[in-house]
Every structure is written in structure tokens, then in C-alpha cells.
Design a protein around this motif. Structure first.
Motif, PDB file in Angstrom:
ATOM      1  N   GLU A  48       0.833  -1.206   0.000  1.00  0.00           N
ATOM      2  CA  GLU A  48       0.000   0.000   0.000  1.00  0.00           C
ATOM      3  C   GLU A  48       0.865   1.252   0.000  1.00  0.00           C
ATOM      4  O   GLU A  48       0.593   2.212  -0.709  1.00  0.00           O
ATOM      5  CB  GLU A  48      -0.915   0.011   1.232  1.00  0.00           C
ATOM      6  CG  GLU A  48      -2.023  -1.005   1.205  1.00  0.00           C
ATOM      7  CD  GLU A  48      -2.795  -1.063   2.500  1.00  0.00           C
ATOM      8  OE1 GLU A  48      -3.986  -1.436   2.458  1.00  0.00           O
ATOM      9  OE2 GLU A  48      -2.227  -0.750   3.576  1.00  0.00           O
ATOM     10  N   SER A  49       1.900   1.222   0.807  1.00  0.00           N
ATOM     11  CA  SER A  49       2.791   2.373   0.928  1.00  0.00           C
ATOM     12  C   SER A  49       3.458   2.697  -0.406  1.00  0.00           C
ATOM     13  O   SER A  49       3.560   3.864  -0.787  1.00  0.00           O
ATOM     14  CB  SER A  49       3.843   2.100   2.000  1.00  0.00           C
ATOM     15  OG  SER A  49       4.549   3.258   2.315  1.00  0.00           O
ATOM     16  N   LYS A  50       3.885   1.657  -1.123  1.00  0.00           N
ATOM     17  CA  LYS A  50       4.534   1.861  -2.426  1.00  0.00           C
ATOM     18  C   LYS A  50       3.598   2.528  -3.420  1.00  0.00           C
ATOM     19  O   LYS A  50       4.034   3.296  -4.271  1.00  0.00           O
ATOM     20  CB  LYS A  50       5.023   0.526  -2.997  1.00  0.00           C
ATOM     21  CG  LYS A  50       6.301   0.028  -2.407  1.00  0.00           C
ATOM     22  CD  LYS A  50       6.731  -1.278  -3.054  1.00  0.00           C
ATOM     23  CE  LYS A  50       7.973  -1.819  -2.394  1.00  0.00           C
ATOM     24  NZ  LYS A  50       8.371  -3.110  -2.960  1.00  0.00           N
ATOM     25  N   ILE A  56       0.384  10.595  -3.346  1.00  0.00           N
ATOM     26  CA  ILE A  56       0.390  11.766  -2.468  1.00  0.00           C
ATOM     27  C   ILE A  56       1.372  12.798  -3.012  1.00  0.00           C
ATOM     28  O   ILE A  56       1.065  13.991  -3.056  1.00  0.00           O
ATOM     29  CB  ILE A  56       0.753  11.374  -1.017  1.00  0.00           C
ATOM     30  CG1 ILE A  56      -0.353  10.512  -0.408  1.00  0.00           C
ATOM     31  CG2 ILE A  56       1.023  12.597  -0.154  1.00  0.00           C
ATOM     32  CD1 ILE A  56      -1.714  11.176  -0.356  1.00  0.00           C
ATOM     33  N   ASN A  57       2.539  12.348  -3.417  1.00  0.00           N
ATOM     34  CA  ASN A  57       3.538  13.279  -3.960  1.00  0.00           C
ATOM     35  C   ASN A  57       3.036  13.945  -5.240  1.00  0.00           C
ATOM     36  O   ASN A  57       3.214  15.152  -5.424  1.00  0.00           O
ATOM     37  CB  ASN A  57       4.862  12.561  -4.193  1.00  0.00           C
ATOM     38  CG  ASN A  57       5.500  12.105  -2.888  1.00  0.00           C
ATOM     39  OD1 ASN A  57       5.251  12.674  -1.831  1.00  0.00           O
ATOM     40  ND2 ASN A  57       6.309  11.075  -2.959  1.00  0.00           N
ATOM     41  N   GLU A  58       2.402  13.181  -6.117  1.00  0.00           N
ATOM     42  CA  GLU A  58       1.837  13.753  -7.345  1.00  0.00           C
ATOM     43  C   GLU A  58       0.772  14.791  -7.007  1.00  0.00           C
ATOM     44  O   GLU A  58       0.728  15.863  -7.612  1.00  0.00           O
ATOM     45  CB  GLU A  58       1.183  12.660  -8.201  1.00  0.00           C
ATOM     46  CG  GLU A  58       2.134  11.765  -8.930  1.00  0.00           C
ATOM     47  CD  GLU A  58       1.393  10.642  -9.651  1.00  0.00           C
ATOM     48  OE1 GLU A  58       0.196  10.820 -10.025  1.00  0.00           O
ATOM     49  OE2 GLU A  58       1.995   9.575  -9.839  1.00  0.00           O
ATOM     50  N   LYS A 112     -10.100   9.501  -4.600  1.00  0.00           N
ATOM     51  CA  LYS A 112     -10.683   8.297  -5.206  1.00  0.00           C
ATOM     52  C   LYS A 112      -9.591   7.280  -5.541  1.00  0.00           C
ATOM     53  O   LYS A 112      -9.741   6.082  -5.274  1.00  0.00           O
ATOM     54  CB  LYS A 112     -11.473   8.667  -6.460  1.00  0.00           C
ATOM     55  CG  LYS A 112     -12.749   9.420  -6.156  1.00  0.00           C
ATOM     56  CD  LYS A 112     -13.436   9.878  -7.421  1.00  0.00           C
ATOM     57  CE  LYS A 112     -14.662  10.716  -7.080  1.00  0.00           C
ATOM     58  NZ  LYS A 112     -15.267  11.305  -8.278  1.00  0.00           N
ATOM     59  N   LYS A 113      -8.499   7.764  -6.127  1.00  0.00           N
ATOM     60  CA  LYS A 113      -7.391   6.859  -6.463  1.00  0.00           C
ATOM     61  C   LYS A 113      -6.804   6.235  -5.201  1.00  0.00           C
ATOM     62  O   LYS A 113      -6.531   5.035  -5.158  1.00  0.00           O
ATOM     63  CB  LYS A 113      -6.287   7.616  -7.212  1.00  0.00           C
ATOM     64  CG  LYS A 113      -6.680   8.067  -8.597  1.00  0.00           C
ATOM     65  CD  LYS A 113      -5.565   8.900  -9.218  1.00  0.00           C
ATOM     66  CE  LYS A 113      -5.969   9.503 -10.543  1.00  0.00           C
ATOM     67  NZ  LYS A 113      -4.925  10.382 -11.100  1.00  0.00           N
ATOM     68  N   ILE A 114      -6.608   7.078  -4.188  1.00  0.00           N
ATOM     69  CA  ILE A 114      -6.048   6.596  -2.917  1.00  0.00           C
ATOM     70  C   ILE A 114      -6.990   5.589  -2.277  1.00  0.00           C
ATOM     71  O   ILE A 114      -6.560   4.550  -1.768  1.00  0.00           O
ATOM     72  CB  ILE A 114      -5.744   7.779  -1.971  1.00  0.00           C
ATOM     73  CG1 ILE A 114      -4.570   8.589  -2.518  1.00  0.00           C
ATOM     74  CG2 ILE A 114      -5.471   7.304  -0.553  1.00  0.00           C
ATOM     75  CD1 ILE A 114      -4.382   9.944  -1.865  1.00  0.00           C
ATOM     76  N   GLY A 115      -8.295   5.895  -2.317  1.00  0.00           N
ATOM     77  CA  GLY A 115      -9.289   4.995  -1.737  1.00  0.00           C
ATOM     78  C   GLY A 115      -9.285   3.625  -2.379  1.00  0.00           C
ATOM     79  O   GLY A 115      -9.462   2.612  -1.693  1.00  0.00           O
ATOM     80  N   THR A 116      -9.067   3.566  -3.699  1.00  0.00           N
ATOM     81  CA  THR A 116      -9.036   2.267  -4.364  1.00  0.00           C
ATOM     82  C   THR A 116      -7.777   1.478  -3.999  1.00  0.00           C
ATOM     83  O   THR A 116      -7.782   0.250  -4.045  1.00  0.00           O
ATOM     84  CB  THR A 116      -9.124   2.408  -5.900  1.00  0.00           C
ATOM     85  OG1 THR A 116      -8.025   3.184  -6.362  1.00  0.00           O
ATOM     86  CG2 THR A 116     -10.427   3.058  -6.315  1.00  0.00           C
ATOM     87  N   ILE A 117      -6.725   2.187  -3.616  1.00  0.00           N
ATOM     88  CA  ILE A 117      -5.462   1.519  -3.283  1.00  0.00           C
ATOM     89  C   ILE A 117      -5.412   1.064  -1.823  1.00  0.00           C
ATOM     90  O   ILE A 117      -5.067  -0.076  -1.528  1.00  0.00           O
ATOM     91  CB  ILE A 117      -4.265   2.436  -3.593  1.00  0.00           C
ATOM     92  CG1 ILE A 117      -4.136   2.606  -5.097  1.00  0.00           C
ATOM     93  CG2 ILE A 117      -2.974   1.897  -2.998  1.00  0.00           C
ATOM     94  CD1 ILE A 117      -3.155   3.673  -5.516  1.00  0.00           C
ATOM     95  N   TYR A 120     -11.160   3.081   1.421  1.00  0.00           N
ATOM     96  CA  TYR A 120     -11.724   4.397   1.692  1.00  0.00           C
ATOM     97  C   TYR A 120     -11.689   4.758   3.174  1.00  0.00           C
ATOM     98  O   TYR A 120     -11.635   5.932   3.515  1.00  0.00           O
ATOM     99  CB  TYR A 120     -13.133   4.507   1.111  1.00  0.00           C
ATOM    100  CG  TYR A 120     -13.076   4.627  -0.390  1.00  0.00           C
ATOM    101  CD1 TYR A 120     -12.803   5.847  -0.993  1.00  0.00           C
ATOM    102  CD2 TYR A 120     -13.234   3.516  -1.205  1.00  0.00           C
ATOM    103  CE1 TYR A 120     -12.714   5.972  -2.363  1.00  0.00           C
ATOM    104  CE2 TYR A 120     -13.140   3.624  -2.579  1.00  0.00           C
ATOM    105  CZ  TYR A 120     -12.884   4.855  -3.155  1.00  0.00           C
ATOM    106  OH  TYR A 120     -12.782   4.964  -4.511  1.00  0.00           O
ATOM    107  N   GLU A 121     -11.682   3.771   4.035  1.00  0.00           N
ATOM    108  CA  GLU A 121     -11.566   4.070   5.466  1.00  0.00           C
ATOM    109  C   GLU A 121     -10.215   4.719   5.764  1.00  0.00           C
ATOM    110  O   GLU A 121     -10.142   5.749   6.445  1.00  0.00           O
ATOM    111  CB  GLU A 121     -11.729   2.800   6.298  1.00  0.00           C
ATOM    112  CG  GLU A 121     -11.631   3.056   7.792  1.00  0.00           C
ATOM    113  CD  GLU A 121     -11.766   1.793   8.627  1.00  0.00           C
ATOM    114  OE1 GLU A 121     -11.570   1.900   9.843  1.00  0.00           O
ATOM    115  OE2 GLU A 121     -12.066   0.715   8.075  1.00  0.00           O
ATOM    116  N   LYS A 122      -9.152   4.140   5.233  1.00  0.00           N
ATOM    117  CA  LYS A 122      -7.824   4.717   5.442  1.00  0.00           C
ATOM    118  C   LYS A 122      -7.690   6.056   4.723  1.00  0.00           C
ATOM    119  O   LYS A 122      -7.050   6.976   5.230  1.00  0.00           O
ATOM    120  CB  LYS A 122      -6.727   3.758   4.969  1.00  0.00           C
ATOM    121  CG  LYS A 122      -6.534   2.561   5.872  1.00  0.00           C
ATOM    122  CD  LYS A 122      -5.426   1.663   5.360  1.00  0.00           C
ATOM    123  CE  LYS A 122      -5.237   0.452   6.231  1.00  0.00           C
ATOM    124  NZ  LYS A 122      -4.158  -0.420   5.720  1.00  0.00           N
TER     125      LYS A 122
END
Length: 170
Positions: A48-50, A56-58, A112-117, A120-122
Motif C-alpha cells: 500500500e505504501s509503495k 500523495i507526492n503527485e 478516489k485513487k487513494i481509496g481504491t489503493i 476508503y476508510e484509510k
């Protein structure tokens, strides 16, 4: 006499370069601490971190570019302040609001992109709770020079007008 002036100038350049290196090192340490803190608080797996941190940086690069472009535009207009008419001020305000909407759209797209990775809770926890948790982390700590407190407070003050009272960024 000329030799003395040359020595002073060269020394000042050296000191300036060292200060810049120290600032860069501080930024890198703060960023590493931030990454570590958020990764820990969100309990991200290595996979997940990778995927999470490049997004986040983008996102931060896009938001920063948007804000920088607007700052540059305002800076240019301030140079010609006496020549600006009401219609131009109206256009600037409209552009500023459009830029804020653009930032919200960027955050929405990346959420949305982050939630799929990471789920959505995180993603929600990242957007809303991490700030509070970081404040709680610092609450009982002694504020010591070089520990990141001032940098955090600068960031917090910078973000305050960009965040609703419930912690959601706008």
C-alpha cells in the motif's frame, strides 16, 4: 585590501551554500518523519505504501503548481496595481475561486485513487484524522530545537485557512 574583499565574498558564498544544504537536510528529515508517522498511523502495508506515497507526492505537486501559478499571476498584477480596473479585479477573484475549485477537484480525484489503493476508510482517516493525531503526538512532548515542532506549526498555520473546522480540506 582587494584580497580581503575576495576572501569575505568567497566565505559568504560558502556559508550560504552550507545553510542551503542544512535546510535541505532538515526538509528531508521532516519529510521522512512525516512519511513514517502517516504510514504508521494509517497502518499501511509495504505494498500500500509503495502505491500510496507516489500518489500523495503527485497530488502535492499538482496543488503546489496550481497555487504557484495563481501567486505569480497576483504578483504580476500587483506590479501594475495603479492600472488595474474593476473588471480586472473581478476576473482575478473569479480566477482565484476557479483555482480553489481546481484544487478541490485535484484532491477529489486523488482521494478516489487513494481509496481504491488503501481503502476508503484509510483514505478518510488520512484526510481527516491524521492532523489531529499528529497534534496529539506533539501535545506532551518537550519542544526542543531541531525536533520539527516549528516546521510542523508553520505547516499547520499554512493549512489552517485551507481546512474546514471538521478537518476536511477545501
Amino acid at each position: 585590501k582587494n584580497l580581503l574583499i575576495v576572501c569575505v565574498v568567497l566565505t559568504s558564498f560558502q556559508l550560504f551554500a552550507q545553510e542551503k544544504e542544512q535546510k535541505n537536510e532538515k526538509k528531508e528529515r521532516i519529510e521522512a518523519a512525516r512519511v513514517s508517522f502517516i504510514t504508521k498511523m494509517l497502518e499501511l502495508t509495504p505494498e500500500e505504501s509503495k502505491a500510496f506515497w507516489p500518489l500523495i507526492n503527485e497530488r502535492e505537486v499538482e496543488i503546489k503548481a496550481s497555487r504557484k501559478a495563481m501567486k505569480e499571476r497576483i504578483k504580476e498584477l500587483k506590479k501594475d496595481d495603479a492600472k488595474i480596473d474593476e473588471e480586472t479585479y473581478k476576473k482575478i477573484l473569479d480566477d482565484m475561486h476557479d483555482q480553489q475549485v481546481s484544487i478541490i477537484e485535484i484532491k477529489n480525484d486523488y482521494s478516489k485513487k487513494i481509496g481504491t489503493i488503501i481503502g476508503y476508510e484509510k483514505a478518510f482517516k488520512f484526510e481527516v484524522e491524521v492532523q489531529k493525531e499528529f497534534n496529539d503526538y506533539w501535545e506532551n512532548k518537550t519542544i526542543e530545537k531541531g525536533k520539527g515542532w516549528k516546521q510542523f506549526k508553520r505547516w499547520e498555520n499554512f493549512m489552517a485557512p485551507r481546512v474546514f473546522p471538521d478537518g476536511v480540506q477545501h
